[in-house]
Design an enzyme around this catalytic site. Structure first.
Site, PDB file in Angstrom:
ATOM      1  N   GLU A 141     -34.947  41.877   9.972  1.00 16.64           N
ATOM      2  CA  GLU A 141     -34.079  41.567  11.114  1.00 16.64           C
ATOM      3  C   GLU A 141     -32.632  41.858  10.772  1.00 16.64           C
ATOM      4  O   GLU A 141     -32.265  41.976   9.608  1.00 16.64           O
ATOM      5  CB  GLU A 141     -34.242  40.103  11.552  1.00 16.64           C
TER       6      GLU A 141
ATOM      7  N   GLY B 244     -31.321  39.791   4.276  1.00 15.31           N
ATOM      8  CA  GLY B 244     -32.124  40.124   5.449  1.00 15.31           C
ATOM      9  C   GLY B 244     -32.540  41.576   5.397  1.00 15.31           C
ATOM     10  O   GLY B 244     -32.770  42.131   4.320  1.00 15.31           O
ATOM     11  N   GLU B 245     -32.687  42.199   6.568  1.00 13.67           N
ATOM     12  CA  GLU B 245     -33.100  43.610   6.690  1.00 13.67           C
ATOM     13  C   GLU B 245     -34.544  43.848   6.265  1.00 13.67           C
ATOM     14  O   GLU B 245     -35.018  44.979   6.299  1.00 13.67           O
ATOM     15  CB  GLU B 245     -32.195  44.537   5.858  1.00 13.67           C
ATOM     16  N   GLY B 246     -35.254  42.811   5.798  1.00 11.07           N
ATOM     17  CA  GLY B 246     -36.580  43.008   5.248  1.00 11.07           C
ATOM     18  C   GLY B 246     -36.563  43.385   3.782  1.00 11.07           C
ATOM     19  O   GLY B 246     -37.588  43.817   3.235  1.00 11.07           O
ATOM     20  N   THR B 247     -35.421  43.203   3.109  1.00 12.34           N
ATOM     21  CA  THR B 247     -35.304  43.649   1.717  1.00 12.34           C
ATOM     22  C   THR B 247     -36.271  42.914   0.786  1.00 12.34           C
ATOM     23  O   THR B 247     -36.922  43.535  -0.062  1.00 12.34           O
ATOM     24  CB  THR B 247     -33.868  43.475   1.212  1.00 12.34           C
TER      25      THR B 247
END
Length: 341
Positions: free
Chosen positions: A165, A306-309
């Site tokens: 996200e 975040g970002e799906g890391t």
């Protein structure tokens, strides 16, 4: 997968929750039987063995594989960002979507090194939802439609989905959702997010308190989602449900993605059994949320991007679990003496 037009929008979601399948017991037995014959002492690969079994259980594959993993990033905008709850302005939302497209974000590098697909879903990133301190984020129809949109992220034969996200202000929104679902004070759920100072943290606390206060005695998880959540949280909740129905294992990222998972958990405590939680976020409320749901993350790297890391890093571990299970020789194959009786 689509929702019907014949009932209230959330009725369709509740019907899907009631139809969630359980694990594939035959696939589990197949993995256990093969694991007992692999060239290693029993249990020697620890959590990798558990992950291979989990992958088989929820993919329905007796020989678990990961061939089309995807990180799905849901990007949007939040009106509450205008309350000074973030260290960055809302313009960053569009700028980061462009950065993802250009390959310049952290998640791009992690996906590249782990051979994972990446897709960004633009959820009206230039049009913020109303501030949850004053108004509901979504009405029922829009919330359900956004959940349905999230379900479509599985198109194309994806066999492992990683939640990601991006949205300035969304740790405030996630804290409000979790506070409303699990109770306690706002202080238990807020953190510094993008790096706010003490004054910013105070504004964040006030925003969460105001959002939760607006709910009154509301306990319906879907109502909590639409009133205090955001488009990305709704989309990810829908994706988690669809993944269960389509037998696609899920890797949850950090604090914000866990708020989406918590909505599903509140609807059905067994509704997250097909999910693995990748890491413990540096946001203090994440550890609390995991404890409330009885979940354990794979690792704690102090991440809060975040970002799906975190989910992408965990996908590399899951891929390794599948490969060691399916690729390792058995004692008979390798001509290695087994454990003496």
């Amino acid at each position: 997968m689509s929702l019907s037009d014949t009932a209230l929008p959330f009725d369709d979601i509740r019907n899907l929750i009631r139809s969630l399948p359980g694990p594939d017991e035959e696939a589990i037995k197949a993995v256990q039987a093969r694991d007992a014959q692999l060239t290693k002492p029993a249990g020697a690969l620890g959590k990798l063995e558990d992950l291979a079994e989990w992958l088989a259980a929820w993919s329905g594959k007796p020989s678990p594989t990961v061939t089309r993993p995807l990180v799905a990033i849901f990007a949007t905008a939040h009106g509450v960002a205008d309350k000074g709850v973030s260290a960055f302005p809302s313009e960053v939302n569009r700028q980061m979507v462009e950065n993802f497209a250009a390959g310049g974000a952290a998640i791009n590098q992690i996906c590249r090194i782990n051979d994972i697909g990446l897709k960004v879903f633009d959820l009206a990133v230039d049009i913020p939802t109303p501030s949850i301190t004053e108004e509901d984020a979504l009405d029922e129809a829009n919330c359900a439609a956004t959940m349905a949109y999230g379900m479509e992220a599985l198109a194309g034969g994806i066999d492992l989905i990683c939640l990601g996200e991006m949205g300035i202000g969304n740790t405030t929104v996630a804290a409000a959702v979790l506070n409303a679902l699990f109770g306690g004070s706002a202080d238990e759920w807020i953190g510094r997010g993008t790096g706010v100072d003490d004054e910013g943290l105070a504004r964040k606390r006030a925003a969460v308190e105001a959002a939760v206060a607006r709910l009154g005695s509301e306990k319906d998880p879907l109502e909590i989602l639409r009133r205090t959540g955001g488009r990305e949280i709704a989309a990810m909740a829908g994706l988690i449900i669809a993944a269960r129905l389509q037998r696609v294992p899920v890797i949850v990222d950090g604090f914000v993605t866990t708020a989406a998972a918590a909505v599903v958990y509140a609807l059905d405590p067994d509704g997250l059994d097909h999910c693995v939680f990748s890491h413990v976020s540096a946001e203090a409320g994440h550890k609390t949320a995991l404890a409330k749901m009885g979940k354990t993350a794979l690792f704690d790297f102090g991440m809060r991007l975040g970002e799906g890391t975190g989910a992408a890093l965990a996908a590399g571990i899951v891929k390794a679990a599948a490969e060691t299970h399916t690729g390792m020789a058995t004692f008979a194959d390798a001509g290695v003496s087994g454990k003496e009786a």
